[in-house]
Design a protein around this motif. Structure first.
Motif, PDB file in Angstrom:
ATOM      1  N   LEU A   3       0.845  -1.270  -0.013  1.00 54.40           N
ATOM      2  CA  LEU A   3       0.049   0.024   0.060  1.00 54.40           C
ATOM      3  C   LEU A   3       0.941   1.295  -0.120  1.00 54.40           C
ATOM      4  O   LEU A   3       2.051   1.485   0.630  1.00 54.40           O
ATOM      5  N   HIS A   4       0.241   2.287  -0.512  1.00 60.70           N
ATOM      6  CA  HIS A   4       0.890   3.510  -0.497  1.00 60.70           C
ATOM      7  C   HIS A   4       0.146   4.457   0.716  1.00 60.70           C
ATOM      8  O   HIS A   4      -0.904   4.911   0.636  1.00 60.70           O
ATOM      9  N   LEU A   5       0.882   4.531   1.764  1.00 67.29           N
ATOM     10  CA  LEU A   5       0.394   5.016   3.054  1.00 67.29           C
ATOM     11  C   LEU A   5       0.872   6.446   3.292  1.00 67.29           C
ATOM     12  O   LEU A   5       2.013   6.796   2.984  1.00 67.29           O
ATOM     13  N   LEU A   6      -0.185   7.380   4.069  1.00 66.29           N
ATOM     14  CA  LEU A   6       0.342   8.630   4.206  1.00 66.29           C
ATOM     15  C   LEU A   6       0.155   8.651   5.679  1.00 66.29           C
ATOM     16  O   LEU A   6      -0.823   8.458   6.462  1.00 66.29           O
ATOM     17  N   LEU A   7       1.090   8.646   6.551  1.00 67.81           N
ATOM     18  CA  LEU A   7       1.309   8.852   7.911  1.00 67.81           C
ATOM     19  C   LEU A   7       1.306   9.977   8.395  1.00 67.81           C
ATOM     20  O   LEU A   7       2.422  10.767   8.222  1.00 67.81           O
ATOM     21  N   VAL A   8       0.299  10.560   9.249  1.00 66.86           N
ATOM     22  CA  VAL A   8       0.247  11.889   9.422  1.00 66.86           C
ATOM     23  C   VAL A   8       0.516  11.985  11.185  1.00 66.86           C
ATOM     24  O   VAL A   8      -0.511  11.559  11.829  1.00 66.86           O
ATOM     25  N   GLU A   9       1.647  12.421  11.733  1.00 69.26           N
ATOM     26  CA  GLU A   9       1.898  12.227  13.078  1.00 69.26           C
ATOM     27  C   GLU A   9       3.156  13.057  13.148  1.00 69.26           C
ATOM     28  O   GLU A   9       3.850  13.258  12.471  1.00 69.26           O
ATOM     29  N   ALA A  32       3.517  13.143   7.010  1.00 67.28           N
ATOM     30  CA  ALA A  32       3.097  14.583   6.988  1.00 67.28           C
ATOM     31  C   ALA A  32       3.103  14.900   8.586  1.00 67.28           C
ATOM     32  O   ALA A  32       2.645  13.865   9.320  1.00 67.28           O
ATOM     33  N   THR A  33       3.831  15.834   9.104  1.00 67.48           N
ATOM     34  CA  THR A  33       4.028  15.988  10.402  1.00 67.48           C
ATOM     35  C   THR A  33       2.748  17.069  11.214  1.00 67.48           C
ATOM     36  O   THR A  33       2.963  17.553  12.189  1.00 67.48           O
ATOM     37  N   ASP A  34       1.981  17.625  10.077  1.00 71.25           N
ATOM     38  CA  ASP A  34       0.826  18.511  10.658  1.00 71.25           C
ATOM     39  C   ASP A  34      -0.347  18.368   9.504  1.00 71.25           C
ATOM     40  O   ASP A  34       0.039  17.699   8.396  1.00 71.25           O
ATOM     41  N   LEU A  52      -3.726   8.444  10.831  1.00 68.34           N
ATOM     42  CA  LEU A  52      -4.037  10.151  11.187  1.00 68.34           C
ATOM     43  C   LEU A  52      -3.975  10.061  12.687  1.00 68.34           C
ATOM     44  O   LEU A  52      -5.040   9.328  13.368  1.00 68.34           O
ATOM     45  N   ASP A  53      -3.104  11.027  13.255  1.00 68.76           N
ATOM     46  CA  ASP A  53      -3.244  11.364  14.849  1.00 68.76           C
ATOM     47  C   ASP A  53      -4.286  12.424  14.770  1.00 68.76           C
ATOM     48  O   ASP A  53      -4.698  13.246  13.663  1.00 68.76           O
TER      49      ASP A  53
END
Length: 226
Positions: A3-9, A32-34, A52-53
């Protein structure tokens, strides 16, 4: 499945650990950090799912979720948060999350939950805002349900239960999953809440003489054939 995941944390240590473990499983991970960076990334690139956080700088996670859903972006979202009270889980799910898990959590569980979300989406036929499993159709946006073209009148809880079964058609939905998704419990209370409401849903779906569409997996949960 890669999978191509976007980790937002915004926790650098957690990003480094989870990012590497997910990559070791074969996934491509963008960070992505924000919240603002997350929304920009969704516009720029194509992802299979977002992790997503909630407590983020710039734009918080709930606002990110709401923006995605308002813009009709159906990207699967798994919320990963330190906020674990039932009311906080319900708030996240109501904002549009596909699932909600409380930290700490392993990459293996995140991977399993993402696979379950994507499997449920693949096995559910979507028609506009509607979800279908067999001859059962639910419209979450309009809070309506039909079987074989006939309207089925359900309470809010009954509708939420049926929607979870339809959304995960052909997959087993455990009692614990229903308690978490519908009632916001992160533990299994000594109650027969699920059984009572499933019985009511069954009764209403069979009101016109149709067969019972809900399969009980004894000791595990329920399955609604696609």
């Amino acid at each position: 499945m890669s999978l191509h995941l976007l980790l937002v944390e915004d926790d650098a240590a957690l990003v480094a650990m989870l990012g590497q473990e997910l990559r070791d499983m074969g996934h491509e991970v963008t960070v992505a950090t924000d919240g603002r960076a997350a929304l920009d990334a969704v516009v720029r690139d194509r992802f299979d799912a977002m992790i997503l956080d909630i407590m983020l700088p710039q734009v918080d996670g709930l606002s990110v979720l709401q923006r995605l859903r308002q813009d009709a972006i159906g990207l699967p979202v798994l919320v990963l948060s330190a906020l674990g009270r039932p009311v906080e889980k319900i708030e996240g799910l109501d904002a549009g999350a596909d699932d909600y898990v409380v930290k700490p959590v392993t990459a293996a569980e995140i991977n399993a939950r993402l696979n379950a979300i994507l499997r449920g989406r693949r096995q559910t036929v979507q028609e506009g805002d509607s979800l279908r499993a067999g001859d059962i159709v639910v419209s979450p946006a309009r809070f309506r349900a039909w079987r074989a073209g006939k309207a089925v009148e359900l309470s809010k809880i009954e509708f939420a239960l049926l929607t979870e079964l339809v959304r995960n058609a052909d997959s087993i939905v455990t009692r614990a999953m229903l308690l978490e998704k519908v009632w916001g419990y992160d533990f299994e209370p000594a109650t027969n809440l699920v059984e009572v409401h499933i019985r009511r849903v069954r009764s209403k779906l069979m009101a016109d003489g149709g067969e019972d569409p809900i399969v009980t997996i004894r000791g595990v949960g329920y399955r609604l054939p696609a």
